[in-house]
Scaffold this motif. Structure first.
Motif, short mmCIF file in Angstrom:
data_model
loop_
_atom_site.label_atom_id
_atom_site.label_comp_id
_atom_site.label_asym_id
_atom_site.label_seq_id
_atom_site.Cartn_x
_atom_site.Cartn_y
_atom_site.Cartn_z
N LEU A 127 39.87 30.26 -27.36
CA LEU A 127 38.50 30.29 -27.17
C LEU A 127 37.91 30.46 -28.46
CD1 LEU A 127 37.81 32.92 -24.43
CD2 LEU A 127 37.39 30.38 -24.42
N ALA A 128 38.48 30.81 -29.52
CA ALA A 128 38.04 30.85 -31.05
C ALA A 128 38.14 29.49 -31.49
CB ALA A 128 39.00 31.90 -31.79
N TRP A 129 39.09 28.90 -31.15
CA TRP A 129 39.45 27.38 -31.65
C TRP A 129 38.16 26.33 -31.24
CZ3 TRP A 129 41.16 26.04 -36.01
CH2 TRP A 129 42.23 26.63 -36.67
N VAL A 130 37.94 26.71 -29.77
CA VAL A 130 36.99 25.86 -29.11
C VAL A 130 35.60 26.07 -29.96
CG1 VAL A 130 35.55 25.50 -27.09
CG2 VAL A 130 38.21 25.85 -26.96
N VAL A 131 35.18 27.53 -30.39
CA VAL A 131 34.15 27.67 -30.66
C VAL A 131 34.06 27.16 -32.34
CG1 VAL A 131 32.78 29.71 -32.22
CG2 VAL A 131 33.53 29.85 -29.74
N VAL A 132 35.22 26.97 -33.19
CA VAL A 132 35.09 26.36 -34.36
C VAL A 132 35.15 24.83 -34.07
CG1 VAL A 132 36.89 25.67 -36.21
CG2 VAL A 132 36.70 28.02 -35.44
N ALA A 133 35.69 24.31 -33.27
CA ALA A 133 35.31 22.93 -32.77
C ALA A 133 33.88 22.49 -32.64
CB ALA A 133 36.46 22.44 -31.54
N LEU A 134 33.28 23.26 -31.71
CA LEU A 134 31.93 22.89 -31.49
C LEU A 134 30.96 23.37 -32.55
CD1 LEU A 134 31.71 24.88 -28.06
CD2 LEU A 134 31.52 22.41 -28.35
N THR A 135 31.35 24.26 -33.48
CA THR A 135 30.62 24.39 -34.73
C THR A 135 30.88 23.10 -35.63
OG1 THR A 135 30.82 26.73 -34.54
CG2 THR A 135 30.12 25.90 -36.65
N VAL A 136 31.85 22.60 -35.80
CA VAL A 136 32.36 21.42 -36.78
C VAL A 136 31.41 20.31 -36.28
CG1 VAL A 136 34.08 19.88 -37.36
CG2 VAL A 136 34.36 22.31 -37.62
N ALA A 137 31.45 20.08 -34.81
CA ALA A 137 30.80 18.97 -34.12
C ALA A 137 29.16 19.34 -34.39
CB ALA A 137 31.06 19.20 -32.67
N LEU A 138 28.74 20.58 -34.20
CA LEU A 138 27.29 20.54 -34.34
C LEU A 138 26.96 20.31 -35.77
CD1 LEU A 138 24.42 21.55 -33.35
CD2 LEU A 138 25.20 23.76 -33.91
N TRP A 139 27.70 20.79 -36.60
CA TRP A 139 27.28 20.53 -38.30
C TRP A 139 27.46 19.21 -38.50
CZ3 TRP A 139 31.15 19.10 -42.23
CH2 TRP A 139 30.61 19.18 -43.68
N LEU A 140 28.38 18.00 -37.96
CA LEU A 140 28.46 16.69 -38.15
C LEU A 140 27.27 16.11 -37.30
CD1 LEU A 140 32.22 15.92 -37.43
CD2 LEU A 140 30.95 15.96 -39.85
N VAL A 141 26.67 16.39 -36.61
CA VAL A 141 25.56 15.99 -35.84
C VAL A 141 24.49 16.34 -36.51
CG1 VAL A 141 23.96 16.07 -33.66
CG2 VAL A 141 26.58 16.01 -33.33
N LEU A 142 24.26 17.42 -37.12
CA LEU A 142 22.90 17.86 -38.04
C LEU A 142 22.97 17.35 -39.15
CD1 LEU A 142 22.84 21.69 -36.85
CD2 LEU A 142 21.39 19.98 -36.26
N ARG A 143 24.00 16.53 -39.83
CA ARG A 143 24.06 16.02 -41.12
C ARG A 143 23.39 14.54 -41.12
NH1 ARG A 143 29.02 15.49 -44.09
NH2 ARG A 143 27.92 15.40 -45.86
N ALA A 144 22.89 14.13 -40.02
CA ALA A 144 22.24 12.97 -39.87
C ALA A 144 21.04 12.89 -40.79
CB ALA A 144 21.87 12.57 -38.42
#
Length: 347
Positions: A229-246
């Motif tokens: 679950l911790a790794w899923v949270v990390v993956a979602l955080t990375v994905a959100l960071w990439l989306v927000l860097r637009a």
């Protein structure tokens, strides 16, 4: 002379009629409650990790014939009684937040309700702490005690963040994809915390040197679920960071997401270190602190994806010597009620 009957009837309203805090004071009061919410979680962990969970063997007394810890109880009694005393410090911090929120001008009812909600959770958590002692550290009551503390941490974080913004209708700062990722991030973080209590309940740190029963689950298996679950949270955080860097994205949500990622990586490093070194108490305490910081960071990310304007400020009072016609044209002041402005210009 103060009106003691009026004060006794409603002390918060009594103070609010006589004191208007600065915006900075409201923010500091909310922050103090948040800091104490973190402190009470960590010191509760210290009670468990030092085996002091039954240092005070009864509740609300520390022993059958003493309200406080005695020298005969030794270090364990002092540690647990010290944690109980911190509940009063937490209550004082929450009380300050309530009074500051209620006294703010113009009146901020949603903020006041958030602050009052903390009081009821402090009371509920104190009662659950008593149940935990009376149940001799049953791991399920210990888990419920921690989850109530996490609920208090949630409300104190929301109160602090809301104190720093206005009361306008929320306006999104990110697109639908980012908001969906943030919702998923929050949804996975909740079971991450719950499963963490199961890791604790099945693990070796029972909170007392006596034979305290543990949860009837396989510790290795539940630990792996927690890590997944911790790794899923990390993956979602990375994905959100990439989306927000637009291009064109506001800097606030990007910064909050980056901060969450840093906290998650540090928390993960501590988690694996404690697993590989057979759960030393110091690392477990750091991991407990990290869990509070992760949840605070998650909430900051979610609330950073929208804005509600700047905090309202009280309108400047209009002197009685000003003619009624001019008084009616003064922003934030009604000629029908010049003594108490109901709203003011945004800052």
């Amino acid at each position: 002379m103060p009106n003691l009957l009026e004060f006794a009837r409603n002390p918060v309203a009594y103070v609010a009629r006589r004191w208007t805090p600065a915006q900075r004071t409201v923010e500091l009061a909310a922050l103090a409650a948040l800091v104490m919410s973190v402190v009470i979680v960590v010191t509760g962990g210290v009670v468990r990790l030092t085996g002091s969970g039954l240092g005070c063997e009864t509740w609300p007394k520390c022993s059958g014939d003493s309200l406080i810890a005695t020298p005969e109880m030794g270090l364990h009694g002092a540690i647990e009684f010290g944690n109980r005393l911190l509940t009063y410090v937490l209550s004082a911090a929450v009380g300050w937040a309530i009074v500051a929120a209620r006294s703010a001008e113009p009146r901020r009812r949603p903020l006041t309700r958030l602050a009052w909600s903390q009081f009821w959770l402090v009371l509920a958590n104190a009662l659950m702490g008593g149940v935990t002692v009376l149940m001799e550290l049953n791991p399920y009551t210990v888990a419920a005690h921690f989850l109530l503390a996490t609920a208090l941490l949630t409300l104190s974080t929301l109160t602090w963040l809301r104190a720093r913004e206005g009361d306008e209708e929320p306006r999104p700062l990110a697109g639908p994809r980012a908001r969906r990722l943030a919702a998923a991030l929050t949804a996975v973080s909740v079971p991450l915390i719950v499963v963490g209590t199961m890791v604790t309940g099945a693990g070796p740190h029972a909170g007392d040197s006596s034979d305290v029963p543990r949860m009837g689950v396989d510790w290795e298996s539940v630990t792996r679920v927690h890590a997944l679950l911790a790794w899923v949270v990390v993956a979602l955080t990375v994905a959100l960071w990439l989306v927000l860097r637009a291009p064109g994205s506001p800097p606030g949500p990007v910064a909050r997401t980056r901060e969450l990622l840093v906290v998650l990586l540090a928390q993960g490093a501590i988690g694996y270190a404690q697993y590989l070194t057979e759960l030393p108490e110091v690392l477990v305490a750091l991991h407990l602190l990290g869990s509070t910081l992760v949840w605070i960071a998650v909430l900051r990310v979610v609330l950073s994806l929208r804005e509600r304007g700047l905090p309202p400020v009280a309108a400047a009072p209009v002197p009685d010597s000003v003619p009624a016609e001019a008084r009616a044209e003064t922003p934030g002041q009604s000629p029908a009620a010049p003594a108490e402005p109901v709203s003011g210009p945004s800052r």
